[in-house]
Design an enzyme around this catalytic site. Structure first.
Site, PDB file in Angstrom:
ATOM      1  N   GLY B  38      16.280  11.793 -18.266  1.00 25.62           N
ATOM      2  CA  GLY B  38      15.189  11.066 -17.633  1.00 25.62           C
ATOM      3  C   GLY B  38      13.835  11.277 -18.290  1.00 25.62           C
ATOM      4  N   HIS B 130     -12.507  -2.135  -2.868  1.00 27.85           N
ATOM      5  CA  HIS B 130     -12.727  -2.357  -1.457  1.00 27.85           C
ATOM      6  C   HIS B 130     -13.988  -1.596  -1.057  1.00 27.85           C
ATOM      7  CE1 HIS B 130     -10.908  -2.361   2.874  1.00 27.85           C
ATOM      8  NE2 HIS B 130     -12.017  -3.021   2.781  1.00 27.85           N
ATOM      9  N   LYS B 192      -7.852 -11.120  10.761  1.00 31.96           N
ATOM     10  CA  LYS B 192      -6.801 -10.157  10.408  1.00 31.96           C
ATOM     11  C   LYS B 192      -7.025  -8.819  11.096  1.00 31.96           C
ATOM     12  CE  LYS B 192      -4.870  -8.561   5.965  1.00 31.96           C
ATOM     13  NZ  LYS B 192      -5.053  -8.745   4.503  1.00 31.96           N
ATOM     14  N   ARG B 194      -5.215  -5.107  10.895  1.00 35.30           N
ATOM     15  CA  ARG B 194      -4.184  -4.287  10.256  1.00 35.30           C
ATOM     16  C   ARG B 194      -3.866  -3.084  11.123  1.00 35.30           C
ATOM     17  NH1 ARG B 194      -1.602  -3.419   5.446  1.00 35.30           N
ATOM     18  NH2 ARG B 194      -2.574  -5.245   4.508  1.00 35.30           N
ATOM     19  N   ASP B 219      -5.072 -14.730  -2.323  1.00 34.34           N
ATOM     20  CA  ASP B 219      -5.377 -13.311  -2.108  1.00 34.34           C
ATOM     21  C   ASP B 219      -5.382 -12.628  -3.469  1.00 34.34           C
ATOM     22  OD1 ASP B 219      -5.945 -10.918  -0.847  1.00 34.34           O
ATOM     23  OD2 ASP B 219      -4.309 -11.074   0.603  1.00 34.34           O
TER      24      ASP B 219
END
Lengths: 298, 298
Positions: B38, B130, B192, B194, B219
């Protein structure tokens, strides 16, 4: 003074409990989950403020583990931990230890760099040191290495009658000799020619002197297990009893644990990587290293 | 002077070819594979010595991608690259942008720290800013942001008759208004609430004035697509035509692309994350940002 805090990354809870109890560290809560988009959420439930923190994370399949591990270390620091150390029973990325072809990444150094940035100290079990003399060649932080050889000897002594220890190659001879001596057993090593990641040709030396003994193949890591699988086949074809295969770190890539079991071999590993074959506990030795490691509290 | 070198991490080859051609960078070869255990093997086939290097790697499902990406950057530097930059059409870990609960990892800063250590500059498409005003609040390196809004407007204008643009929430209103204006269309936004990663309640505002138009939901990201899915259901239950769903970044966690398709929605994304819904190409805008970004050659 508050006791140090031991925190387990996912999958390391069992060894963490054992260790915390042995050394008197508080076992801290760490909440982790994956957001639906694959990102990691992580929260210290026990505050590390003003405390020495040890994070335990074994690094088999390291790519998806190292980022969350670095998040943990950074978060512990942001929350006011005095020191943040890593207990990595299996330390990954030790094998690409030089540029074999031009342009190659020497990932052992790059991972050492990242972990040295993130942590103040490191404890691990038998790192795969091949071309490096010690971890200090690539890690800039204090390190302690726990050696599982005495535990392997002990296991063999108590579980195998008339063992013959067989090591993977001439380079491992010193280590194999030590395991054999402590187990009170004779030893041999395989002759090995590696042609690629999955292509290894091996030969048995003359073992006639030890006919009737139980062959015990030992190695530091079983990954694809090609060496072990070929050795088991060779031994069987030469009329030996089904061997015992012991490794410190059982990674078992390509279902090598299944292949070995199908050949009748008994496979035994340490619990440095959690697996059904774990029968050698490194917890006590790790606890010893933790207790003696003055870097942690200083 | 030799031209800069553009190198694609696995999965980014198509956009890399487009970009290299557009800006006259040489497309360098990077060999990567996974060892059986891996771990990642990585090799620069084209030497970066003395050259400015741009590595392109979109970061959907970032945990397993960031370590190899850091290996690439470190290796380019070790091999003598003069500068090493990152083109990340989708930049991950932007959402955990503050400690909502005590003890949480603020992973946006931690990833920014790692990438700022590894790279000299960063170009991305519409990062999910944000609570941050700009990337410079968390990235210590020069950054350039490409805005896909004009491309969305263009796509809507050329492909949708009588569109009504609908944004996901009031916070996106400014962005949605700009998309709508350039597309010559009216717009609305959803209300909205959430409640968790996967639990979002939404409401439609009064859209009676635009009856008969084709709703186009826009969006920046579709992850679980809960907002889009609920909006599509609401619109259908109010008798609207099947909507078009457009996102800059299509992550499609929890098979949200399948759910949207089953509801009859047409889903369209930019190629910032390779997916069958890609119909908006960010290559030209990225090429523009690359050409104008003086940091790269200085």
């Amino acid at each position: 003074m508050t006791s140090p805090l031991l925190v387990a990354m996912p999958g390391n809870e069992r060894l963490a409990m054992e260790l915390a109890e042995a050394v008197g560290f508080e076992l801290g809560g760490l909440e982790t989950r994956q957001f639906p988009d694959g990102e990691t959420y992580l929260r210290f439930v026990t505050t590390p403020k003003g405390r020495s923190v040890a994070i335990i994370c074994t690094l088999a399949h390291p790519n998806e583990k190292i980022l969350p591990l670095i998040f943990s270390a950074a978060t512990a620091r942001e929350l006011g931990a005095s020191k943040v150390g890593l207990i990595s029973p299996y330390l990954a990325y030790m094998r690409q230890d030089r540029r074999f072809k031009p342009g190659e990444a020497v990932t052992s150094r790059q991972v050492a760099h990242l972990l040295s940035d993130a942590f103040d100290w490191l404890i691990t079990v038998d790192p795969h040191l091949h071309r490096y003399g010690s971890l200090s060649e690539i890690y800039r932080i204090p390190t302690r290495v726990v050696h599982a050889a005495p535990l392997i000897s002990q296991w063999v002594k108590s579980k195998v009658t008339n063992p013959l220890i067989i090591g993977p190659d001439s380079e491992s001879e010193q280590w194999v000799a030590a395991v054999a001596k402590d187990a009170g057993a004779p030893f041999s090593v395989l002759e090995k020619v590696r042609r690629g990641d999955r292509d290894v040709e091996i030969k048995l030396k003359n073992l006639d002197a030890w006919t009737g003994r139980t062959p015990v193949l030992v190695d530091d890591i079983i990954s694809t297990g090609r060496t072990m699988i070929e050795a088991v086949r060779l031994l069987k074809s030469h009329g030996w009893a089904p061997p015992v295969c012991i490794a410190v770190h059982g990674l078992f890539a390509d279902n090598s644990d299944v292949f070995l079991a199908q050949l009748g071999a008994q496979v035994v590993t340490s619990n440095s990587v959690p697996h059904g074959t774990n029968d050698i506990g490194v917890g006590k030795m790790l606890a010893g290293a933790l207790s003696e490691f003055s870097t942690i509290s200083s």
